[in-house]
Design an enzyme around this catalytic site. Structure first.
Site: not given
Length: 135
Positions: A43, A53-55
């Site tokens: 995603y 990238p991350h959350a």
């Protein structure tokens, strides 16, 4: 900063580890990125050769932070339209507003193919920082 990696997991870890080391995210933040990738795919691959990238903030973000890794040979994130990925901006945001603001700030850079190529081929950390200072 300019390193070869074997897979997307190693590439994401390379980008996130400085934030863990600086105390900006908890180690579980990296695992949250991996879990989301397994659940919904890459995603965070935002364009050709670029990933962020991350959350979610509640997954271990302590402070809003950004870290950069450049993978010299590129790595597959299983994103057919955008692989291989060379530039990885790891993002940690304490809230959704910060997340959106950081992506908006970098979106101009992502649209500049020439700038992305210069970053990819930069010879040193100093060269990359000079490029980024324009944004």
């Amino acid at each position: 900063m300019f390193i070869r990696v074997n897979d997307w997991q190693q590439a994401v870890a390379l980008a996130v580890e400085p934030m863990i080391a600086r105390g900006e995210v908890e180690p579980r933040y990296l695992n949250a990125i991996y879990a989301m990738h397994r659940e919904i795919g890459p995603y965070y691959v935002l364009g050709e050769g670029i990933a962020m990238p991350h959350a979610r903030p509640e997954e271990g973000v302590i402070n809003t932070a950004l870290s950069l890794a450049i993978v010299s040979e590129g790595v597959s994130f299983n994103s057919p339209d955008n692989d291989p990925v060379y530039i990885i901006f790891a993002l940690a945001a304490k809230d959704s507003h910060s997340h959106i603001a950081m992506i908006a700030s970098l979106s101009q850079l992502f649209c500049e193919e020439e700038i992305v190529e210069k970053m990819r081929n930069a010879g040193s950390k100093k060269d990359v920082l000079k490029i980024l200072s324009q944004f």
